[in-house]
Design an enzyme around this catalytic site. Structure first.
Site, PDB file in Angstrom:
ATOM      1  N   TYR A   1      -2.917   1.108  10.262  1.00  0.00           N
ATOM      2  CA  TYR A   1      -2.783   0.625   8.726  1.00  0.00           C
ATOM      3  C   TYR A   1      -1.753   0.644   7.743  1.00  0.00           C
ATOM      4  O   TYR A   1      -1.039  -0.761   7.137  1.00  0.00           O
ATOM      5  CB  TYR A   1      -4.069   1.321   7.880  1.00  0.00           C
ATOM      6  CG  TYR A   1      -3.949   0.483   6.116  1.00  0.00           C
ATOM      7  CD1 TYR A   1      -4.132  -0.678   6.075  1.00  0.00           C
ATOM      8  CD2 TYR A   1      -3.440   0.762   5.034  1.00  0.00           C
ATOM      9  CE1 TYR A   1      -4.407  -1.069   4.974  1.00  0.00           C
ATOM     10  CE2 TYR A   1      -4.129   0.774   3.596  1.00  0.00           C
ATOM     11  CZ  TYR A   1      -4.208  -0.135   3.126  1.00  0.00           C
ATOM     12  OH  TYR A   1      -4.036  -0.864   2.572  1.00  0.00           O
TER      13      TYR A   1
ATOM     14  N   LYS B   1       1.236  -2.632   7.275  1.00  0.00           N
ATOM     15  CA  LYS B   1       1.299  -3.503   5.741  1.00  0.00           C
ATOM     16  C   LYS B   1       3.108  -2.978   5.770  1.00  0.00           C
ATOM     17  O   LYS B   1       3.042  -3.467   5.268  1.00  0.00           O
ATOM     18  CB  LYS B   1       0.624  -1.524   4.758  1.00  0.00           C
ATOM     19  CG  LYS B   1      -0.723  -2.370   4.123  1.00  0.00           C
ATOM     20  CD  LYS B   1      -0.515  -3.880   3.705  1.00  0.00           C
ATOM     21  CE  LYS B   1      -2.069  -3.677   3.165  1.00  0.00           C
ATOM     22  NZ  LYS B   1      -1.868  -5.229   2.553  1.00  0.00           N
TER      23      LYS B   1
ATOM     24  N   SER C   1       0.674  -1.186  -0.243  1.00  0.00           N
ATOM     25  CA  SER C   1       0.057   0.097  -0.116  1.00  0.00           C
ATOM     26  C   SER C   1       1.010   1.097  -0.412  1.00  0.00           C
ATOM     27  O   SER C   1       2.005   1.261   0.542  1.00  0.00           O
ATOM     28  CB  SER C   1      -1.108   0.035   1.347  1.00  0.00           C
ATOM     29  OG  SER C   1      -1.816   0.784   1.510  1.00  0.00           O
TER      30      SER C   1
END
Length: 206
Positions: free
Chosen positions: A92, A96, A68
């Protein structure tokens, strides 16, 4: 979410003869990760550990991982490339990035294991080749020894036959000489091999 028990996943990978894993699972909402960060670390980072462990147990080395741009946080330069510093600003992106790092470590481990396996194969091959070479040399030496022994036996047999033939020839000559002498004696004494002595007879009748 992704099942985090590695054993069933590894069994599934082995049962299906999986060669490549495509890892797209995980939550993907930045705002939600700020409220429930533990879910993102569990469903992204921990689950990635689980799938990597399962792949290792099932001996699956190929992985396609969905990363990402959130791992780059707020970059100061554009466009974003592979060399852009990764500074995530939310759970997040952090989860990742951790998964990315785990994947890179797994790749390095796989390469190390493959290199070690290749070294073992090379060493085993060299050992087998060396053993075969030694066995071949031993067989060649045994063959040469057997050939030499056979040649020697032939020579000895030839010499024995030659000697026997010479002895038989000498005996034949000896017998021939004795026979000639016997014939000469019998001829001298008027035997069957020579001419007999004739006796003259006079007619006395008148």
């Amino acid at each position: 979410g992704v099942q985090t028990c590695a054993l069933p996943i590894s069994a599934l990978l082995r049962e299906r003869a999986v060669e490549l894993v495509v890892h797209f699972s995980g939550n993907a909402y930045v705002g939600e990760s700020m409220v429930r960060p533990e879910d993102y670390y569990q469903n992204i980072t921990v689950s990635t550990v689980a799938i990597l462990r399962a792949m290792q147990r099932a001996k699956v080395s190929k992985l396609i991982f969905s990363s990402s741009c959130a791992t780059f946080g707020s970059p100061t330069t554009f466009p974003i490339t592979e060399t852009t510093p990764q500074r995530p600003t939310n759970p997040y992106g952090q989860a990742k990035l951790q998964s990315d790092m785990l994947k890179h470590q797994y790749d390095a481990q796989v390469k190390m294991l493959e290199a070690e396996a290749q070294r073992n194969i090379t060493m085993t091959t060299q050992s087998v080749q060396q053993q075969l070479a030694q066995q071949t040399m031993a067989l060649e030496q045994s063959y040469k020894q057997q050939t030499m022994a056979l040649d020697l036996a032939k020579q000895q047999r030839t010499m024995a036959v030659t000697q026997q033939a010479a002895q038989m020839s000498a005996q034949a000559q000896h017998y021939q000489l004795q026979l000639d002498m016997q014939k000469n004696l019998m001829s001298a004494y008027g035997g069957i091999y020579g001419k007999g002595t004739k006796t003259d007879t006079k007619d006395t009748s008148t």
